[in-house]
Design an enzyme around this catalytic site. Structure first.
Site, mmCIF file in Angstrom:
data_model
loop_
_atom_site.group_PDB
_atom_site.id
_atom_site.type_symbol
_atom_site.label_atom_id
_atom_site.label_comp_id
_atom_site.label_asym_id
_atom_site.label_seq_id
_atom_site.Cartn_x
_atom_site.Cartn_y
_atom_site.Cartn_z
ATOM 1 N N ASN A 216 67.049 41.889 33.728
ATOM 2 C CA ASN A 216 68.202 41.692 32.858
ATOM 3 C C ASN A 216 69.532 41.575 33.610
ATOM 4 O O ASN A 216 70.486 41.032 33.060
ATOM 5 C CB ASN A 216 68.235 42.883 31.874
ATOM 6 N N THR B 19 79.438 43.021 24.842
ATOM 7 C CA THR B 19 79.203 43.827 26.050
ATOM 8 C C THR B 19 80.394 43.621 26.986
ATOM 9 O O THR B 19 81.210 42.716 26.765
ATOM 10 C CB THR B 19 77.935 43.356 26.801
ATOM 11 N N ASP C 24 70.729 49.304 38.894
ATOM 12 C CA ASP C 24 71.983 48.550 38.782
ATOM 13 C C ASP C 24 72.691 48.640 40.128
ATOM 14 O O ASP C 24 72.352 49.491 40.953
ATOM 15 C CB ASP C 24 72.874 49.151 37.658
ATOM 16 N N ILE D 155 77.075 38.434 22.610
ATOM 17 C CA ILE D 155 76.805 39.854 22.343
ATOM 18 C C ILE D 155 77.981 40.679 22.859
ATOM 19 O O ILE D 155 78.502 40.408 23.950
ATOM 20 C CB ILE D 155 75.503 40.302 23.070
ATOM 21 N N TYR E 264 76.500 29.132 35.191
ATOM 22 C CA TYR E 264 75.783 30.101 34.352
ATOM 23 C C TYR E 264 74.699 29.399 33.527
ATOM 24 O O TYR E 264 73.557 29.835 33.466
ATOM 25 C CB TYR E 264 76.788 30.808 33.438
ATOM 26 N N LYS F 47 70.636 29.946 33.732
ATOM 27 C CA LYS F 47 69.833 30.448 32.606
ATOM 28 C C LYS F 47 68.753 29.441 32.207
ATOM 29 O O LYS F 47 67.673 29.841 31.757
ATOM 30 C CB LYS F 47 70.738 30.799 31.424
#
Ligand code: NAI
Length: 254
Positions: free
Chosen positions: A91, A192, A38, A190, A157, A161
Protein backbone atom coordinates in the site's frame (compact mmCIF):
# COMPACT_ATOMS: atom_id res chain seq x y z
CA UNK A 1 -20.29 -14.58 12.29
CA UNK A 2 -16.62 -15.35 13.05
CA UNK A 3 -13.89 -12.82 12.31
CA UNK A 4 -12.55 -12.98 8.75
CA UNK A 5 -8.82 -13.18 9.47
CA UNK A 6 -8.60 -15.25 12.64
CA UNK A 7 -5.30 -17.13 12.73
CA UNK A 8 -3.79 -15.15 9.86
CA UNK A 9 -0.60 -13.10 9.79
CA UNK A 10 -0.90 -9.99 7.64
CA UNK A 11 1.60 -7.39 6.41
CA UNK A 12 0.55 -3.81 5.64
CA UNK A 13 3.06 -1.38 4.08
CA UNK A 14 2.54 2.36 4.36
CA UNK A 15 0.80 1.59 7.65
CA UNK A 16 1.91 4.81 9.33
CA UNK A 17 -0.89 6.85 7.79
CA UNK A 18 -4.16 6.98 5.87
CA UNK A 19 -5.39 3.84 4.13
CA UNK A 20 -2.58 1.63 5.49
CA UNK A 21 -3.32 2.54 9.11
CA UNK A 22 -7.05 1.97 8.58
CA UNK A 23 -6.39 -1.41 6.95
CA UNK A 24 -4.13 -2.53 9.80
CA UNK A 25 -6.90 -1.63 12.27
CA UNK A 26 -9.62 -3.46 10.32
CA UNK A 27 -7.40 -6.53 9.89
CA UNK A 28 -6.70 -6.51 13.64
CA UNK A 29 -10.44 -6.27 14.34
CA UNK A 30 -10.88 -9.30 12.10
CA UNK A 31 -8.44 -11.33 14.18
CA UNK A 32 -5.13 -11.03 12.28
CA UNK A 33 -1.70 -10.67 13.82
CA UNK A 34 0.03 -7.74 12.13
CA UNK A 35 3.37 -6.87 10.61
CA UNK A 36 3.26 -3.18 9.75
CA UNK A 37 5.87 -1.05 8.01
CA UNK A 38 6.54 2.50 6.88
CA UNK A 39 9.42 4.95 6.41
CA UNK A 40 7.64 7.34 8.76
CA UNK A 41 8.81 6.09 12.17
CA UNK A 42 6.48 8.33 14.18
CA UNK A 43 3.38 7.43 12.14
CA UNK A 44 4.28 3.75 12.31
CA UNK A 45 4.64 3.89 16.08
CA UNK A 46 1.23 5.58 16.41
CA UNK A 47 -0.39 2.77 14.43
CA UNK A 48 1.49 0.12 16.43
CA UNK A 49 0.41 1.68 19.73
CA UNK A 50 -3.24 1.78 18.65
CA UNK A 51 -3.12 -1.88 17.61
CA UNK A 52 -1.37 -3.01 20.79
CA UNK A 53 -3.86 -1.06 22.89
CA UNK A 54 -6.55 -3.19 21.25
CA UNK A 55 -4.69 -6.38 22.21
CA UNK A 56 -3.25 -7.22 18.77
CA UNK A 57 0.18 -8.79 18.36
CA UNK A 58 2.22 -6.36 16.22
CA UNK A 59 5.64 -6.31 14.61
CA UNK A 60 6.50 -2.78 13.43
CA UNK A 61 9.36 -2.55 10.93
CA UNK A 62 10.78 0.71 9.65
CA UNK A 63 11.38 -0.03 5.97
CA UNK A 64 11.78 1.96 2.77
CA UNK A 65 10.02 -0.23 0.19
CA UNK A 66 12.31 1.07 -2.58
CA UNK A 67 15.36 -0.46 -0.87
CA UNK A 68 15.85 -4.09 -1.95
CA UNK A 69 18.01 -5.00 1.06
CA UNK A 70 15.66 -3.33 3.51
CA UNK A 71 12.66 -5.17 2.04
CA UNK A 72 14.49 -8.52 2.26
CA UNK A 73 15.40 -7.68 5.88
CA UNK A 74 11.78 -6.87 6.68
CA UNK A 75 10.66 -10.29 5.48
CA UNK A 76 13.39 -11.95 7.55
CA UNK A 77 12.00 -10.18 10.60
CA UNK A 78 8.42 -11.20 9.76
CA UNK A 79 9.39 -14.84 9.30
CA UNK A 80 11.51 -14.72 12.47
CA UNK A 81 8.59 -13.44 14.51
CA UNK A 82 5.60 -15.22 12.98
CA UNK A 83 7.09 -18.01 10.81
CA UNK A 84 4.40 -17.48 8.19
CA UNK A 85 2.71 -14.78 6.13
CA UNK A 86 -0.87 -15.34 4.94
CA UNK A 87 -1.92 -11.87 3.71
CA UNK A 88 -0.20 -8.76 2.43
CA UNK A 89 -1.35 -5.26 1.57
CA UNK A 90 1.23 -3.50 -0.61
CA UNK A 91 0.00 0.00 0.00
CA UNK A 92 2.93 2.42 0.50
CA UNK A 93 2.73 5.12 -2.13
CA UNK A 94 3.51 8.72 -3.02
CA UNK A 95 1.57 11.16 -5.17
CA UNK A 96 4.57 13.06 -6.56
CA UNK A 97 4.27 16.67 -7.63
CA UNK A 98 1.10 18.11 -9.11
CA UNK A 99 1.98 19.34 -12.62
CA UNK A 100 1.32 18.73 -16.31
CA UNK A 101 3.68 16.39 -18.13
CA UNK A 102 5.85 19.12 -19.69
CA UNK A 103 6.45 20.49 -16.18
CA UNK A 104 7.12 17.08 -14.60
CA UNK A 105 10.75 16.45 -13.71
CA UNK A 106 12.65 13.21 -14.20
CA UNK A 107 13.27 13.21 -10.43
CA UNK A 108 9.51 13.19 -9.85
CA UNK A 109 9.03 10.36 -12.35
CA UNK A 110 11.83 8.35 -10.69
CA UNK A 111 10.48 8.91 -7.16
CA UNK A 112 6.90 8.02 -8.08
CA UNK A 113 7.93 4.89 -9.98
CA UNK A 114 10.38 3.91 -7.30
CA UNK A 115 7.76 3.78 -4.52
CA UNK A 116 4.55 2.95 -6.41
CA UNK A 117 5.99 0.35 -8.80
CA UNK A 118 9.42 -0.86 -7.64
CA UNK A 119 8.24 -0.91 -4.03
CA UNK A 120 5.25 -3.08 -4.92
CA UNK A 121 7.46 -5.29 -7.10
CA UNK A 122 10.04 -5.86 -4.34
CA UNK A 123 7.38 -6.69 -1.73
CA UNK A 124 5.46 -8.94 -4.14
CA UNK A 125 8.60 -10.92 -4.94
CA UNK A 126 9.28 -11.66 -1.27
CA UNK A 127 5.63 -12.37 -0.49
CA UNK A 128 5.28 -14.82 -3.38
CA UNK A 129 8.47 -16.62 -2.37
CA UNK A 130 7.35 -17.08 1.23
CA UNK A 131 3.72 -17.88 0.39
CA UNK A 132 4.82 -20.51 -2.16
CA UNK A 133 6.95 -22.17 0.51
CA UNK A 134 4.11 -22.24 3.02
CA UNK A 135 1.07 -23.21 0.98
CA UNK A 136 -0.44 -20.00 -0.39
CA UNK A 137 -1.84 -16.65 0.58
CA UNK A 138 -3.62 -13.51 -0.56
CA UNK A 139 -2.12 -10.21 -1.67
CA UNK A 140 -3.80 -6.86 -2.29
CA UNK A 141 -1.97 -3.97 -3.97
CA UNK A 142 -3.20 -0.40 -3.64
CA UNK A 143 -3.63 0.88 -7.18
CA UNK A 144 -6.10 3.74 -7.82
CA UNK A 145 -8.75 4.86 -10.24
CA UNK A 146 -5.65 6.58 -11.66
CA UNK A 147 -4.66 3.02 -12.60
CA UNK A 148 -7.61 2.66 -14.97
CA UNK A 149 -8.08 6.16 -16.37
CA UNK A 150 -6.07 9.36 -16.78
CA UNK A 151 -5.92 12.18 -14.23
CA UNK A 152 -4.70 15.64 -15.26
CA UNK A 153 -1.56 16.94 -13.54
CA UNK A 154 -0.49 13.57 -12.16
CA UNK A 155 1.16 11.91 -15.19
CA UNK A 156 3.86 9.97 -13.32
CA UNK A 157 1.39 8.87 -10.65
CA UNK A 158 -1.15 7.71 -13.24
CA UNK A 159 1.50 5.76 -15.15
CA UNK A 160 2.77 4.14 -11.93
CA UNK A 161 -0.75 3.05 -10.92
CA UNK A 162 -1.49 1.62 -14.39
CA UNK A 163 1.75 -0.34 -13.97
CA UNK A 164 0.66 -1.50 -10.51
CA UNK A 165 -2.58 -2.86 -11.93
CA UNK A 166 -0.69 -4.61 -14.74
CA UNK A 167 1.63 -6.21 -12.19
CA UNK A 168 -1.40 -7.31 -10.15
CA UNK A 169 -3.08 -9.03 -13.10
CA UNK A 170 0.11 -10.70 -14.28
CA UNK A 171 1.07 -12.09 -10.88
CA UNK A 172 -2.53 -13.24 -10.38
CA UNK A 173 -2.26 -15.28 -13.59
CA UNK A 174 1.16 -16.66 -12.73
CA UNK A 175 0.21 -17.86 -9.22
CA UNK A 176 -3.52 -18.66 -9.44
CA UNK A 177 -2.89 -22.40 -9.71
CA UNK A 178 -0.45 -22.32 -6.79
CA UNK A 179 -2.78 -21.06 -4.07
CA UNK A 180 -1.92 -17.37 -4.16
CA UNK A 181 -4.55 -14.77 -5.02
CA UNK A 182 -3.43 -11.29 -6.09
CA UNK A 183 -5.89 -8.41 -6.33
CA UNK A 184 -5.87 -4.63 -6.20
CA UNK A 185 -8.06 -1.91 -4.80
CA UNK A 186 -8.62 1.17 -6.94
CA UNK A 187 -9.71 3.96 -4.60
CA UNK A 188 -11.18 7.24 -5.78
CA UNK A 189 -10.37 10.38 -3.77
CA UNK A 190 -9.96 9.42 -0.11
CA UNK A 191 -9.51 11.72 2.89
CA UNK A 192 -5.89 11.05 3.89
CA UNK A 193 -2.71 13.13 4.31
CA UNK A 194 -1.90 12.34 0.65
CA UNK A 195 -5.15 13.96 -0.45
CA UNK A 196 -4.41 16.91 1.87
CA UNK A 197 -1.09 17.39 0.03
CA UNK A 198 -2.76 17.32 -3.39
CA UNK A 199 -5.44 19.79 -2.30
CA UNK A 200 -2.82 22.06 -0.67
CA UNK A 201 -0.80 22.19 -3.91
CA UNK A 202 -3.87 23.26 -5.91
CA UNK A 203 -6.10 25.53 -3.79
CA UNK A 204 -9.72 25.35 -4.92
CA UNK A 205 -9.42 21.75 -6.11
CA UNK A 206 -11.43 20.09 -3.33
CA UNK A 207 -14.82 21.54 -4.29
CA UNK A 208 -14.76 20.45 -7.96
CA UNK A 209 -13.27 17.12 -6.98
CA UNK A 210 -16.11 16.45 -4.55
CA UNK A 211 -18.63 17.52 -7.20
CA UNK A 212 -17.08 15.01 -9.64
CA UNK A 213 -18.00 12.16 -7.26
CA UNK A 214 -21.60 11.01 -7.79
CA UNK A 215 -21.91 10.47 -4.00
CA UNK A 216 -20.75 14.11 -3.54
CA UNK A 217 -18.19 13.30 -0.87
CA UNK A 218 -14.63 12.03 -0.56
CA UNK A 219 -14.15 8.51 0.74
CA UNK A 220 -12.92 7.51 4.18
CA UNK A 221 -9.79 5.33 4.56
CA UNK A 222 -11.91 2.74 6.40
CA UNK A 223 -14.05 2.29 3.28
CA UNK A 224 -10.96 1.01 1.46
CA UNK A 225 -9.72 -0.98 4.45
CA UNK A 226 -12.92 -3.05 4.63
CA UNK A 227 -12.46 -4.15 1.01
CA UNK A 228 -8.80 -5.00 1.51
CA UNK A 229 -9.57 -7.16 4.54
CA UNK A 230 -12.30 -8.98 2.61
CA UNK A 231 -10.06 -9.55 -0.43
CA UNK A 232 -7.38 -10.95 1.90
CA UNK A 233 -9.83 -13.30 3.60
CA UNK A 234 -10.99 -16.76 2.58
CA UNK A 235 -14.42 -15.26 1.87
CA UNK A 236 -12.91 -13.94 -1.38
CA UNK A 237 -11.57 -17.41 -2.25
CA UNK A 238 -12.53 -17.26 -5.98
CA UNK A 239 -11.39 -13.67 -6.55
CA UNK A 240 -8.04 -13.04 -8.21
CA UNK A 241 -6.65 -10.60 -10.78
CA UNK A 242 -9.36 -8.11 -9.85
CA UNK A 243 -8.97 -4.33 -9.56
CA UNK A 244 -11.78 -3.41 -7.18
CA UNK A 245 -12.98 0.13 -7.78
CA UNK A 246 -14.11 1.98 -4.62
CA UNK A 247 -14.83 5.52 -5.74
CA UNK A 248 -18.35 6.70 -4.86
CA UNK A 249 -19.35 6.05 -8.49
CA UNK A 250 -16.72 8.34 -10.01
CA UNK A 251 -15.74 6.00 -12.85
CA UNK A 252 -19.25 4.58 -13.44
CA UNK A 253 -19.88 7.00 -16.30
CA UNK A 254 -20.79 10.63 -16.88
P1 NAI B 1 -0.68 8.64 2.99
O1 NAI B 1 0.32 9.62 2.48
O2 NAI B 1 -1.57 8.98 4.10
O3 NAI B 1 0.05 7.25 3.32
C1 NAI B 1 1.08 6.72 2.53
C2 NAI B 1 2.09 6.09 3.45
O4 NAI B 1 3.13 5.50 2.62
C3 NAI B 1 2.79 7.12 4.36
O5 NAI B 1 2.72 6.70 5.70
C4 NAI B 1 4.21 7.16 3.84
O6 NAI B 1 5.18 7.42 4.85
C5 NAI B 1 4.36 5.76 3.25
N1 NAI B 1 5.48 5.71 2.30
C6 NAI B 1 5.77 6.59 1.34
N2 NAI B 1 6.90 6.24 0.72
C7 NAI B 1 7.34 5.10 1.31
C8 NAI B 1 8.46 4.25 1.12
N3 NAI B 1 9.41 4.52 0.20
N4 NAI B 1 8.58 3.15 1.90
C9 NAI B 1 7.64 2.88 2.85
N5 NAI B 1 6.58 3.65 3.09
C10 NAI B 1 6.43 4.76 2.32
O7 NAI B 1 -1.54 8.27 1.69
P2 NAI B 1 -2.79 7.31 1.46
O8 NAI B 1 -3.80 8.11 0.79
O9 NAI B 1 -3.13 6.54 2.68
O10 NAI B 1 -2.13 6.36 0.37
C11 NAI B 1 -2.03 4.95 0.50
C12 NAI B 1 -2.07 4.36 -0.88
O11 NAI B 1 -3.35 4.65 -1.47
C13 NAI B 1 -1.04 4.92 -1.86
O12 NAI B 1 -0.51 3.87 -2.64
C14 NAI B 1 -1.84 5.86 -2.70
O13 NAI B 1 -1.26 6.06 -3.97
C15 NAI B 1 -3.17 5.15 -2.77
N6 NAI B 1 -4.32 5.95 -3.15
C16 NAI B 1 -4.72 7.02 -2.39
C17 NAI B 1 -5.82 7.76 -2.78
C18 NAI B 1 -6.29 8.94 -2.00
O14 NAI B 1 -7.16 9.67 -2.51
N7 NAI B 1 -5.82 9.19 -0.80
C19 NAI B 1 -6.58 7.41 -3.99
C20 NAI B 1 -6.11 6.26 -4.68
C21 NAI B 1 -5.00 5.56 -4.27
Amino acid sequence: MTAMLTGKVALVTGAGSGIGRATAKVMAREGARLAISDVNVEGLERTASALRAGGTEVLAVTCDVTDEQAVAGMFEQIMGRFGRLHCAHNNAGVEGTYARLADTTVENLDLTYSVNLKGVFLCLREELKHMLESGGGAIVNTASIAGIEGARNLPAYVASKHACLGLTRTTALEYASRGIRVNAVCPGPIKTPMMDNIVASKPGLEGPMTQAVPMRRLGEPEEIAEAVAWLCSDRASYVTGHGMVIDGGMTAGS
